[in-house]
Design an enzyme around this catalytic site. Structure first.
Site, short mmCIF file in Angstrom:
data_model
loop_
_atom_site.label_atom_id
_atom_site.label_comp_id
_atom_site.label_asym_id
_atom_site.label_seq_id
_atom_site.Cartn_x
_atom_site.Cartn_y
_atom_site.Cartn_z
N CYS A 113 -7.40 6.62 1.81
CA CYS A 113 -6.98 5.73 0.72
C CYS A 113 -8.19 4.91 0.31
CB CYS A 113 -5.86 4.83 1.21
SG CYS A 113 -5.44 3.49 0.07
N CYS B 241 -7.38 0.87 1.41
CA CYS B 241 -7.29 0.37 2.79
C CYS B 241 -7.94 1.30 3.81
CB CYS B 241 -5.84 0.11 3.16
SG CYS B 241 -4.86 1.61 3.48
N CYS C 278 0.35 5.24 -0.43
CA CYS C 278 -0.22 5.01 0.90
C CYS C 278 0.79 4.21 1.71
CB CYS C 278 -1.53 4.23 0.75
SG CYS C 278 -2.19 3.63 2.33
N CYS D 189 -1.04 0.35 2.59
CA CYS D 189 -1.26 -0.69 1.58
C CYS D 189 -0.31 -0.57 0.40
CB CYS D 189 -2.71 -0.69 1.10
SG CYS D 189 -3.12 0.69 0.01
N CYS E 9 -0.26 16.31 -5.42
CA CYS E 9 -1.19 16.24 -6.54
C CYS E 9 -1.75 14.81 -6.61
CB CYS E 9 -0.43 16.61 -7.81
SG CYS E 9 -1.45 16.73 -9.27
#
Ligand SMILES: [Zn+2]
Length: 172
Positions: free
Chosen positions: A81, A84, A129, A132, A152
């Site tokens: 991510c 984070c 995510c 976060c 995707c």
């Protein structure tokens, strides 16, 4: 929005409730423990990611297809991510979907939560995510066998770390 995305969007039905099935640890990114869910407002991340990444992560924008250097990119490593640094995908699960967005057959277990997105008249399953809450992309049911899923992802919402480099500490 191309024809492929329109058609596959119709096939995408509810899969999981939001943020179910946590299995990653905050202190050990690739282990099977629940991540600590952060409660920062979107503004917290403004100076920590690019403006383009922030729009995708926290305003649920979608990058232009074909615009990410991570689309046609197949080096071994992990995709984190961009906010984070939680590891979300492994390079072994990346494939060329032909859509212009980085695509994966599966995420790292527990790294993502999903919810239905009705923004485009028909439901799509978007995912975030699990740590976060940053928006990453949408999952469709037209991926390759045996899993049949296409995760995707917006490339700008990811940070790639080559396999021969250590993962950065989680942030936030
Ligand atoms: Zn995150």
């Amino acid at each position: 929005m191309n024809r492929r995305t329109l058609l596959t969007g119709l096939a995408s039905l509810p899969v999981l409730p939001l943020f179910s099935g946590f299995t990653l640890a905050a202190d050990s990114p690739l282990s099977a423990q629940p991540p600590t869910r952060l409660a920062h407002p979107p503004s917290y991340w403004r100076d920590k990611v690019s403006a383009e990444a922030w729009k995708v992560l926290f305003e649920e924008a979608t990058e232009r297809p074909g615009s990410s250097p991570l689309d046609q990119f197949y080096e071994p490593g992990n995709y984190l991510c961009a906010a984070c640094y939680l590891p979300l995908f492994r390079s072994e699960d990346k494939y060329d979907s032909g859509t212009g967005w980085p695509s994966f057959t599966q995420p790292i277990e527990g790294a993502l939560g999903t919810k239905l997105d009705f923004r485009l008249l028909w439901p799509r399953t978007e995912y975030h995510c699990a740590r976060c809450g940053g928006h990453q992309g949408h999952v469709f049911n037209d991926g390759p066998a045996p899993l049949g899923k296409r995760w995707c992802n917006n490339g700008v919402a990811l940070r790639f770390v080559p396999a021969d480099q250590p993962l950065p500490p989680l942030r936030g």
